[in-house]
Motif scaffolding. Structure first.
Motif, PDB file in Angstrom:
ATOM      1  N   ARG A 232       1.162  -8.113  -6.735  1.00  0.00           N
ATOM      2  CA  ARG A 232       2.363  -7.383  -7.153  1.00  0.00           C
ATOM      3  C   ARG A 232       2.875  -6.490  -6.025  1.00  0.00           C
ATOM      4  N   ARG A 233       1.944  -5.975  -5.216  1.00  0.00           N
ATOM      5  CA  ARG A 233       2.324  -5.032  -4.165  1.00  0.00           C
ATOM      6  C   ARG A 233       2.398  -5.706  -2.791  1.00  0.00           C
ATOM      7  N   TRP A 234       2.856  -6.933  -2.755  1.00  0.00           N
ATOM      8  CA  TRP A 234       2.931  -7.714  -1.511  1.00  0.00           C
ATOM      9  C   TRP A 234       3.624  -6.926  -0.400  1.00  0.00           C
ATOM     10  N   GLU A 235       4.760  -6.354  -0.691  1.00  0.00           N
ATOM     11  CA  GLU A 235       5.540  -5.685   0.348  1.00  0.00           C
ATOM     12  C   GLU A 235       4.830  -4.443   0.876  1.00  0.00           C
ATOM     13  N   ALA A 236       4.164  -3.708   0.000  1.00  0.00           N
ATOM     14  CA  ALA A 236       3.421  -2.529   0.441  1.00  0.00           C
ATOM     15  C   ALA A 236       2.274  -2.927   1.368  1.00  0.00           C
ATOM     16  N   TYR A 237       1.596  -4.038   1.042  1.00  0.00           N
ATOM     17  CA  TYR A 237       0.520  -4.526   1.904  1.00  0.00           C
ATOM     18  C   TYR A 237       1.073  -4.980   3.247  1.00  0.00           C
ATOM     19  N   THR A 238       2.264  -5.584   3.238  1.00  0.00           N
ATOM     20  CA  THR A 238       2.873  -6.030   4.487  1.00  0.00           C
ATOM     21  C   THR A 238       3.137  -4.837   5.407  1.00  0.00           C
ATOM     22  N   LYS A 239       3.697  -3.787   4.841  1.00  0.00           N
ATOM     23  CA  LYS A 239       3.985  -2.591   5.635  1.00  0.00           C
ATOM     24  C   LYS A 239       2.697  -1.966   6.158  1.00  0.00           C
ATOM     25  N   ALA A 240       1.668  -1.897   5.317  1.00  0.00           N
ATOM     26  CA  ALA A 240       0.387  -1.322   5.731  1.00  0.00           C
ATOM     27  C   ALA A 240      -0.231  -2.139   6.860  1.00  0.00           C
ATOM     28  N   LYS A 241      -0.121  -3.458   6.771  1.00  0.00           N
ATOM     29  CA  LYS A 241      -0.661  -4.328   7.817  1.00  0.00           C
ATOM     30  C   LYS A 241       0.064  -4.111   9.138  1.00  0.00           C
ATOM     31  N   GLU A 242       1.375  -3.993   9.089  1.00  0.00           N
ATOM     32  CA  GLU A 242       2.154  -3.790  10.305  1.00  0.00           C
ATOM     33  C   GLU A 242       1.787  -2.477  10.992  1.00  0.00           C
ATOM     34  N   VAL A 243       1.608  -1.419  10.206  1.00  0.00           N
ATOM     35  CA  VAL A 243       1.210  -0.129  10.759  1.00  0.00           C
ATOM     36  C   VAL A 243      -0.194  -0.235  11.362  1.00  0.00           C
TER      37      VAL A 243
END
Length: 305
Positions: free
Chosen positions: A223-234
């Protein structure tokens, strides 16, 4: 996101085929002399058969190189830590299994730590990982690692903002300390697409043998795909250092991801063939007064098969 019925059926078929190939890998490992016969029994013909044959051939070749690498690590006293990070269902466990499959568990071991207990939560964040670091002549594979803080803990709210920032201040120095102590640190991120993760989760839901792999946390991460994407990029931006750079494995194709990762891993160390002494099987000592005692029938496992 929507899928046609045909595309979903094809994708689930690929997942089932991959599962059957895991069993075939074990069979081929046990009876490598009959590679072609064993493979043909389970093959489906055409280009798919050729691709699978090529995969197995290359996998076994790379695993042979891993055995050589293991011997070199033992001989030289090299110390290696390999981190495997990525989204749920990205294939980390699959490549770890293929790396360790032919190796000595006393030399190459896996550290897959559970969630910290109450006592561990009060410790220095890295403390529980330190005890799993290698001694000379050892390889440790971390199936997820201290980077939990940069990913799941941050996204799910298991750490606060100060702890999150302290992690990024500390982790580069922590990893430089490992490098200075003689530990080689290799970090892999397994990258899959939104659609691929969705399909892999669907496959797990409909496969009774794989449903155990889906936890409530996994479903929430979807459900939180986008939040994980941002966390991975950081995470990649702030922890990619010369002493321990990140390497990204494109993992939408499981088999290619395994081969590419193992091939790259082998290239990270200057290993070479190690000469082993010739092994001779000694003659068994036989004594005239020795008599083998029959096993009591009640101790024998019934021969159902």
């Amino acid at each position: 996101m929507s899928f046609t019925a045909d595309s979903l059926i094809q994708r689930i078929h690929r997942e089932l085929l991959d599962h059957s190939d895991e069993e075939l890998e074990l069979a081929l490992a046990e009876d490598g002399d009959n590679f072609n016969a064993l493979f043909d029994e389970q093959s489906h013909g055409g280009s798919e058969q050729d691709a699978r044959r090529q995969y197995f051939t290359e996998l076994f070749r790379l695993q042979g190189e891993l055995v050589k690498l293991q011997s070199w690590v033992v001989k030289t006293g090299h110390k290696v830590v390999i981190l495997f990070e990525g989204r749920d269902a990205a294939g980390k466990g699959g490549v770890i299994k293929r790396i360790t499959q032919r190796l000595n568990p006393r030399v190459c071991r896996v550290a897959a730590l559970p969630a910290p207990n109450d006592r561990e939560r009060t410790q220095w964040y890295f403390q529980r990982y330190v005890s799993h670091l290698p001694a000379a002549g050892e390889i440790v594979l971390f199936d997820r690692s201290w980077y939990n803080r940069a990913g799941v803990e941050q996204v799910m709210g298991f750490c606060n903002a100060d702890q999150y920032e302290e992690f990024f201040r500390t982790v580069p120095e922590f990893e430089r300390m490992l490098a200075r102590s003689g530990i080689q640190l290799i970090k892999y991120w397994f990258s899959i697409s939104d659609q691929e993760q969705h399909l892999r989760f669907l496959s797990r839901i409909h496969d009774p043998l794989k449903q155990w792999k889906l936890s409530p946390m996994d479903l929430e991460s979807r459900r939180r795909w986008e939040a994980y994407t941002k966390a991975k990029e950081v995470m990649l931006e702030r922890t990619h250092i010369a002493e321990a750079p990140w390497w990204v494995v494109q993992a939408d194709d499981k088999k290619k991801a395994r081969l590419n990762c193992i091939h790259h891993l082998l290239g990270q160390m200057p290993y070479e063939d190690v000469e082993h002494p010739t092994i001779e099987l000694p003659q068994r000592v036989r004594r005239e007064d020795y008599s083998r005692i029959p096993t009591p029938p009640e101790l024998i496992v019934p021969q159902v098969y």
